[in-house]
Motif scaffolding. Structure first.
Motif: not given
Lengths: 254, 330
Positions: A81-87, A91, A94, B81, B216-218, B225, B270-272
């Protein structure tokens, strides 16, 4: 040293038991392969070990506070899963979030991110949006995120699914290298050939219980394969290491 | 948020805030107006009164309303999300509106200046209790969305019932106009009512950046994390409800700001999700200040409602969003 100890973990979904008392430990320097047919409970076991679902029994990781657990073990979920178009770089970074103080990302964090991306050979993707990668590229980037966490233990749920052969082998070699450094890895796998070649120990789950555990050649013995997977296979300790190839279905065991 | 974007958005907000202070039916000079802002005591003339009692509260409310809706929208989108999430999703704005409508209908609103905002805040508070009870302590994002939709529908139905039973057309018209959302004829008392909720809710949401980033990773990866998801969800709900409840109580329902602003600014950060929070607060403030200037310029004597204008801008944008999503999925 024991990095994770699971003691009679049991999970039920409604009335249906998914796991029926699994006891398992991962030591330093081990690459443990968790194998078993679909629905055997591999994913449930990994999630229960991380304290992500309610279960009976005892997990040394689930007992820790959330942040302490994130320092003790990194988890790669099966769903990519990746919800947003981050670089890609953001990612992977994180993975550093359990380590961050008030000041945000520091030099040591940046170095860890760079190491992880180099290890998974995704450094060239650093500035690409993560949502525009191919399936295999994304899988490698997400593994890099887990490596960037730099924990003593890594739990990965089918990390090699959908990867090309070179990336599959490279990924298992990265996990092997982690084990050689004295870390521990527990990885759920469907590819028994990869499991046979790379894992130091295998645990075979069947219907929520540990059906067999030990050296790959012992766990991949014909009678275990017949009982757990319902297949016959060719297994041989060749000059380039163990070779495993499933041959045919014996019976429908579902 | 990059420093460049922060400065650009900050400057835009400052410019629009000044614009909001300077535009109005009383034609006042630039220097004259600004000097009148700080004039006090015996020198307090009509100009000072207009600036201090009419235009300053209006500009401040525009700033607070926009920042609140932008920030709450960015937090809701980050938590769920989903780029189509908006602050009204958890039912707070519909419930606050219901509280205000009941106050108008029963006549309580005319008893005291604070009666209407107080009733709206009470409505928002009840909705937060209900949404937490319905969605459950461990429920995921989906349970929250469904609970919010149910609650919004219920509040909407009750609002319609109150309108339906309204004794005379004047009361009904008053209710409808209030619901359209406006910053006209507000005072510093209104600023004082909303400010504590806006500051508290804003402080809560702006602190959640790292948890939202990890999401972002679910949900599983975020929990692994070290993110406490139950706590994060509680704080998102409480923070968004304080912001939305606070500004709805004084400005009425102003739609689409919380949906549109985070979406426009997402590519610039950057979508963050963490960087989007402060950016959307500034962007929301800019959008509402600009819209509130526009309603004064477009139809100075027709009292065009702010909520109508933001919806007129927002709805076509929403369609464009769906259009683009459809193309991406094709």
């Amino acid at each position: 040293m024991t990095l994770m100890a699971l003691d009679t973990i049991a999970v039920s979904r409604g009335r249906r038991p998914v796991l029926g008392g699994v006891t398992l430990a991962v030591e330093e320097g081990e690459l443990v392969g968790l194998i078993g047919p679909n629905g055997a409970g591999k994913t449930t076991l990994l999630r229960a070990a991380m304290g992500l679902l309610h279960c009976a029994g005892h997990s040394s990781l689930a007992d820790l506070a959330p942040r302490a657990r994130a320092h003790a073990a990194a988890f790669l979920p099966q769903a990519r899963e990746v919800a947003w178009p981050v670089s890609v770089e953001v990612l992977v970074a994180l993975g550093r979030s359990p380590h961050l103080g008030a000041g945000g990302i520091g030099e040591a964090d940046r170095a860890a991110v760079a190491r992880a991306m180099a290890r998974m050979q995704v450094a060239h993707l650093a500035s690409r949006p993560a949502t525009e990668l191919s399936g295999g590229e994304l899988a490698r980037v997400l593994i890099a995120r887990v490596l960037a966490q730099e924990t003593p233990l890594v739990l990965a749920d089918e990390p090699t699914a959908g990867l090309d052969p070179a990336a599959q082998i490279a990924t298992m070699e990265v996990f092997g290298a982690l084990a050689a450094e004295g870390k521990g890895v527990l990885v759920a796998l469907h590819d028994l050939g990869l499991a046979a070649r790379h894992c130091t120990r295998l645990v075979a789950l069947s219907a929520g219980r540990v059906a067999a555990e030990g050296q790959p050649e012992a766990v991949l013995a014909p009678e275990v394969l017949a009982e757990v997977f319902g297949i016959a296979a060719h297994f041989e300790a060749g000059p380039e290491g163990p070779v495993f190839q499933p041959l045919r279905v014996l019976h429908d065991n579902r | 948020m990059s420093r460049k974007l922060g400065i650009a958005l900050g400057a835009l907000v400052l410019l629009l805030f000044a614009g909001s202070l300077l535009i109005g039916p009383a034609a006042l000079g630039l220097g004259e107006s600004l000097a009148a802002l700080v004039r006090g005591g015996a020198e307090r003339d009509a100009v000072a009164l207009v600036m201090q009692e009419v235009r300053l509260p209006r500009a401040l409310l525009g700033l607070m309303t926009g920042a609140s809706l932008g920030l709450a929208g960015a937090a809701m989108q980050g938590f769920l999300r989903n780029p189509l999430a908006e602050p009204g999703l958890i039912g707070t704005s519909a419930s606050a509106a219901l509280g205000a409508v009941i106050a108008l209908q029963t006549g309580i609103a005319s008893l005291h200046l604070l009666a209407l905002p107080g009733a709206a805040l009470l409505g928002a508070l009840v909705s937060v209790g209900l949404i937490l009870a319905i969605a459950g302590p461990r429920g995921g994002a989906l349970a929250l969305i469904l609970a919010g939709i149910a609650l919004s529908a219920l509040a909407g139905a009750l609002t319609a019932l109150v309108l339906n039973l309204s004794p005379n057309p004047f009361a009904a018209a008053e209710i409808v106009f209030w619901m359209l959302g406006s910053l006209t004829d507000r005072s510093m008392v209104h600023v004082g009512v909303a400010a504590p909720f806006v500051l508290a809710g804003g402080a809560v949401l702006i602190s959640l950046g790292r948890g939202l980033d990890a999401l972002t990773l679910g949900e599983d990866a975020a929990a692994a994390l070290g993110v406490n998801l139950a706590r994060l969800r509680l704080l998102v709900i409480l923070g968004a409800a304080a912001l939305v409840g606070g500004v709805t109580a004084v400005a009425g329902a102003i739609g689409f700001v919380g949906l549109v602003v985070p979406h426009v600014l997402r590519p610039f950060v950057g979508a963050r999700p963490s960087a989007l929070l402060p950016a959307s607060a500034l962007g929301g403030a800019a959008m509402v200040l600009a819209a509130d200037i526009a309603v004064r310029l477009i139809a100075p004597d027709r009292d065009l409602k702010l909520g109508v204008l933001t919806a007129m801008i927002g709805a076509p944008f929403f369609l464009h969003l769906i259009w683009r999503l459809r193309r991406q999925l094709a």
